[in-house]
Each structure stands twice: as structure tokens, then as C-alpha cells.
Scaffold this motif. Structure first.
Motif, PDB file in Angstrom:
ATOM      1  N   HIS A  56       0.843  -1.197   0.000  1.00  0.00           N
ATOM      2  CA  HIS A  56       0.000   0.000   0.000  1.00  0.00           C
ATOM      3  C   HIS A  56       0.878   1.246   0.000  1.00  0.00           C
ATOM      4  N   PRO A 138      -1.038  10.279   0.534  1.00  0.00           N
ATOM      5  CA  PRO A 138      -2.277   9.682  -0.005  1.00  0.00           C
ATOM      6  C   PRO A 138      -3.200  10.690  -0.682  1.00  0.00           C
ATOM      7  N   CYS A 141      -1.786  11.422  -4.171  1.00  0.00           N
ATOM      8  CA  CYS A 141      -1.953  10.242  -5.035  1.00  0.00           C
ATOM      9  C   CYS A 141      -3.393  10.117  -5.511  1.00  0.00           C
TER      10      CYS A 141
END
Length: 308
Positions: A56, A138, A141
Motif C-alpha cells: 500500500h 495519499p 496520489c
């Protein structure tokens, strides 16, 4: 009588790759095999990344999105082709053809944008390793993937709406195994100047911008790698982007090869055969490119398969 885009135009005819009846079982088997490998390979990569917490990370987040897009990209064309061969038919409805154009442009654009985003990810990882997790957070992204979807959707919507305004002649044979935008536009009886301008401008702006971004990222990556003193350090830095560089080379070489070869030979049949490379072969090879050259993916794949 003036040709018009009315209800009488109910379907197009997809002439496919070959008209020879004896070759149809071979073509069916070949494309079915490639389609199953593409779906299975990309789905395995997607599920492996999703189920493994160690994967991840930004790089694998983008890779999982690319795998999903490759499944959708191939599924836009191959199942219809297989159905037509099985049913010994060449027809595709007008609405089906327009829908195919929209989704082909959508997923082709997403492939292009995601490869660019992945190049930027490798640029940050190699050129700014200490700030990598801060820069590639995150939120960024997710935003990069969202922008890729929005830009690709807007482009495909514009191109599709431009196609809807065209009036078509009575001959609606497409010398292809799918509704390729340029081939459909060429069948129109109405003026296509505006459509051609939009097509070339979109390809130049979006495709050119993406390719420029990739080239810029790799120029910085090469400069950074050259400054590394140890051979082991250079190899380690290069190995982190080797898979992506292979995927980029395969995608752009096949796409450019298709359009340059078709422009040079003016053969629609040659263009149809060459299009197999970027619509079917490239999505099929991407899982192998990323799994065979990536120890983390291979390790995670083994664990995932054992769980199954």
C-alpha cells in the motif's frame, strides 16, 4: 437524397482482421486466450496489491489502478469481437459503436495519464528520496488519479459528442475489429474538418503533454543516477523504474507504430492488425513486465496464491 444521421442508421459493420472463414477459429482462439491472460494477469496484480498491506505505497497504488484500467480497456473491444466471430456476424449497433468509441478513448487516455503519473512517482522517489513520503502523500496520489479520470473523461466525451453530430452514408463498413474513431469519422458524408481538428489537437495536447512529462521525469532521473558514485547504487536506483520504463516504451512504441505505419501504407487492414498491439498485447504484457522484474510483487503473488 441527402444522407442523414437518422433512425435508419441502426448499425455499423466491423470487417475484423480477416474475411477468410478458415482463419476465424484460429483468430477466435488466439484472441480468447490473450483476453483471458490479460484479465487474469491484471486481476491477480490488482487483488495482490489490494490484499497486501506492505504494497500500500504510491507506486503500487498507481500500478493497481493501471491493472484495473487495462482490464477495462481490453474488455471494451475483445468480447464484442469474439461474439461476432462466434455468431458469424459483423454488426454493431450505432449506440454500441458510439459507446465503444467513448470507453476506448476513456481507458486509452487513462493508460496514458497513469503512465505519466507513475513516471512522476519514480522521479520523486529517485531525485527526492528523503521527502518521498511527504510529497507522495495519499491525498496527492488520490488527486492525481482523480485528475487523470476527469481529463480522460472530458476528452472522450468531447470526441464522442463530435461524432454524434456527423451524418453517415449508406456504406457503414469499418475495416477494423472495433469502432476506431478515425475510421468512423472517415465514413461520414458530412464535413469532418472540425472533427479532424479536435482529434489532432487532443492527441497533440494530451498525448504530447503526457509524453513530455515522462521524458522530463526520466531526464531528471538519469541525471540523478549519473551522480551516484557506486555501481550498486546506480543499479538499485535504475531497477526501481525499469519496469515502468519497459511499460512506457511498449505503450508508446506500439501506438506510434500503428499510426505511422497506417499513415505510410494507407492500408486499413494493416492498421487493424497493428492496433492489436496496443489494444490487446500491451495490456496482456503489463502484468508480466511488473511481476517478473519486481521482487516485492513476486513475493506478494506467491503469498496470495497460497492463501487461495
Amino acid at each position: 437524397m441527402e444522407p442523414g444521421n437518422d433512425t435508419r442508421i441502426s448499425e455499423f459493420l466491423l470487417l475484423g482482421i480477416s474475411d477468410e472463414p478458415e482463419l476465424q477459429p484460429l483468430i477466435f482462439g488466439l484472441f480468447l486466450s490473450m483476453y483471458l491472460i490479460t484479465v487474469f494477469g491484471n486481476l491477480l496484480i490488482f487483488l495482490t496489491i489490494s490484499s497486501n498491506p506492505h504494497l500500500h505505497t504510491p507506486m503500487y497504488f498507481f500500478l493497481s489502478n493501471l491493472s484495473f484500467v487495462d482490464i477495462c480497456f481490453t474488455s471494451t473491444t475483445v468480447p464484442k469481437m469474439l461474439w461476432n466471430i462466434h455468431m458469424q456476424s459483423k454488426g454493431i449497433t450505432y449506440s454500441g459503436c458510439i459507446s465503444q468509441i467513448y470507453f476506448l478513448l476513456l481507458f486509452a487516455g487513462l493508460d496514458d495519464f497513469l503512465l505519466t503519473v507513475m513516471a512522476y512517482d519514480r522521479f520523486v522517489a529517485i531525485c527526492h528520496p528523503l521527502h518521498y513520503m511527504v510529497i507522495m502523500n495519499p491525498r496527492l496520489c488520490g488527486l492525481l488519479v482523480l485528475v487523470s479520470w476527469v481529463m480522460s473523461a472530458l476528452n472522450s466525451l468531447l470526441q464522442t459528442l463530435m461524432t454524434l453530430r456527423l451524418s453517415f452514408c449508406t456504406v457503414l463498413e469499418i475495416p477494423h475489429f472495433f469502432c476506431e474513431l478515425n475510421q468512423v469519422v472517415q465514413l461520414a458524408c458530412s464535413d469532418t474538418f472540425l472533427n479532424d481538428m479536435v482529434m489532432y489537437l487532443a492527441a497533440g495536447m494530451l498525448g504530447g503533454a503526457s509524453l513530455s512529462g515522462i521524458l522530463y521525469s526520466y531526464s531528471k532521473i538519469v541525471s540523478t543516477i549519473r551522480e551516484i558514485t557506486s555501481a550498486q547504487g546506480k543499479y538499485k536506483a535504475f531497477s526501481t523504474c525499469a519496469s515502468h520504463l519497459s511499460a512506457v516504451s511498449l505503450f508508446y512504441c506500439t501506438v506510434l507504430g500503428v499510426y505511422f505505419s497506417s499513415a505510410g501504407t494507407h492500408s486499413s487492414h494493416s492498421s487493424a492488425v497493428a492496433s492489436v498491439m496496443y489494444t490487446v498485447v500491451t495490456p496482456m504484457l503489463n502484468p508480466f513486465i511488473y511481476s517478473l522484474r519486481n521482487k516485492d510483487i513476486k513475493r506478494a503473488l506467491r503469498r496470495y496464491i497460497k492463501k487461495i
